[in-house]
Design a protein around this motif. Sequence first.
Motif, PDB file in Angstrom:
ATOM      1  N   ASN A 218       0.840  -1.202   0.000  1.00 46.49           N
ATOM      2  CA  ASN A 218       0.000   0.000   0.000  1.00 46.49           C
ATOM      3  C   ASN A 218       0.878   1.257   0.000  1.00 46.49           C
ATOM      4  N   LEU A 219       1.848   1.283  -0.891  1.00 47.48           N
ATOM      5  CA  LEU A 219       2.827   2.360  -0.904  1.00 47.48           C
ATOM      6  C   LEU A 219       2.291   3.650  -1.514  1.00 47.48           C
ATOM      7  N   SER A 220       1.091   3.598  -2.092  1.00 49.21           N
ATOM      8  CA  SER A 220       0.533   4.800  -2.704  1.00 49.21           C
ATOM      9  C   SER A 220       0.004   5.782  -1.655  1.00 49.21           C
ATOM     10  N   GLU A 221      -0.191   5.313  -0.416  1.00 51.65           N
ATOM     11  CA  GLU A 221      -0.694   6.177   0.649  1.00 51.65           C
ATOM     12  C   GLU A 221       0.387   6.400   1.699  1.00 51.65           C
ATOM     13  N   LYS A 222       0.255   7.508   2.414  1.00 53.07           N
ATOM     14  CA  LYS A 222       1.271   7.864   3.409  1.00 53.07           C
ATOM     15  C   LYS A 222       1.063   7.064   4.700  1.00 53.07           C
ATOM     16  N   TRP A 223       2.130   6.452   5.150  1.00 62.02           N
ATOM     17  CA  TRP A 223       2.110   5.768   6.441  1.00 62.02           C
ATOM     18  C   TRP A 223       2.638   6.740   7.499  1.00 62.02           C
ATOM     19  N   ASN A 224       1.834   7.018   8.517  1.00 62.24           N
ATOM     20  CA  ASN A 224       2.314   7.832   9.630  1.00 62.24           C
ATOM     21  C   ASN A 224       2.295   6.990  10.905  1.00 62.24           C
ATOM     22  N   SER A 225       2.719   7.575  12.004  1.00 60.63           N
ATOM     23  CA  SER A 225       2.870   6.814  13.250  1.00 60.63           C
ATOM     24  C   SER A 225       1.554   6.194  13.702  1.00 60.63           C
TER      25      SER A 225
ATOM     26  N   ARG B  78      -2.061   1.535  14.428  1.00 62.98           N
ATOM     27  CA  ARG B  78      -3.404   0.966  14.367  1.00 62.98           C
ATOM     28  C   ARG B  78      -3.425  -0.292  13.511  1.00 62.98           C
ATOM     29  N   GLU B  79      -2.815  -0.226  12.348  1.00 62.39           N
ATOM     30  CA  GLU B  79      -2.883  -1.373  11.439  1.00 62.39           C
ATOM     31  C   GLU B  79      -1.977  -2.512  11.890  1.00 62.39           C
TER      32      GLU B  79
END
Length: 420
Positions: free
Chosen positions: A354-361, A366-367
């Motif tokens: 899912n690299l098209s969306e930004k991963w934040n802390s 959560r995930e």
Amino acid sequence: MSEYGANKRMEGEATVTTRSWRADRLNKLGSSIFAEVAEWLEAARKQGQDVIDLSIGSPDIPPSDAIRKALSEAVLREDAYGYPGSKGSAAFLQQAADWLLYRFGIAMDPSSEVLSLMGSQDGLGHLGLSLCNPGDVALVPDPGYPVYSAGLALAGIEPYYMPLRAENNFLPDFEDIPQEVWQRARFMLLNYPSNPVSAVADEVFYAKAIAAAKQHHVLIVHDLAYSEMAFDGYRPLSIFQIEGAIDVAVEFHSLSKSFNMAGCRIGFLIGNREAVGALRELKANIDYGVFLPIQEAGIVALQEDMKGNKGSVGPVYEKRRNVLLDALRDEGWDIAKPKATMFVWAPLPPMRWNLSEKWNSRRISREMLTHAGVAVVPGDAFGAEGEGYVRIALVEDEQRLIEAARRIGHFIRGEQIINK
């Protein structure tokens, strides 16, 4: 309108005015993310997940047999149930002073330079009320332990956040603090070894801090809750091992993590007698001190340490640190090994899906719980500078930590995990 102001609700055709009994200052206490993480955990468990909870730093190891025996015998005494006194028993204060001399080589007067507390959080939460007036400024670390900001909010103190960043070894830069902030500041909060960033400080840093405090007439408040949780031969310092500290500093000590007594709620404050006396005066008006049997158990804990009879917590957490971080490295998440504390301050893992969306802390935390059943705390829970990190608590045994690393590896790669 203030939350304390009037609220309106409809009953039939009549308008009924009600009043909120919740103070506005509660909005400034702590971080809502901790309540949010608790909700995530509850939801995961209701769905039948086997959750490995590495979120909260609560020791999973009991106190020693001698500590528990002392406590159990003390609570059976008929004379143990009077008011203990807010200052602390003379025996506990003397034992604390003896331990400080043994552990750090520092001499403190138990009658005026040591104060017992219901854990260091008790003192941290109330210190601002005893030192400052509303509108004063305090310098606090960002990221930092949430009670630091909560104590300021209770006292009406304005925080100035000192950024802690990797490029400066998570140490504040005193020269970056504006002169007008120094002029308004009453105290500066430091915490080494630190929660959440697990950083450490040396003599040079403390000497700079003391020099800055003297130059700007600011009190240093040093939180040394993790003094006995150090690895690789490192021995954390007390700020009072540095010349001149007694003029401008106080320091919090805790038995919670060092002796696995978190639920007992016992710690102590040491240092500058005027500042210690201010907190003593405040607490004399709001509580009656630590339950005497707990103080007696604390005496035994400190005595055991001085006799070399205590199983030190340091090696336990050092081994857990090594097991977890070695396993995570094998899974593709390489994290530097901290020298102290029961926490790992970890940059976000290298996500491979899912690299098209930004991963934040927050999203990763959560995930990770949803998909891997592993609970950590997002770094932004500790301040704006915490974005880009998560905090991992080493509060499970080695096999569970290895399992946590395995699950996290699957999560990083986007693979299906079954953990029910």
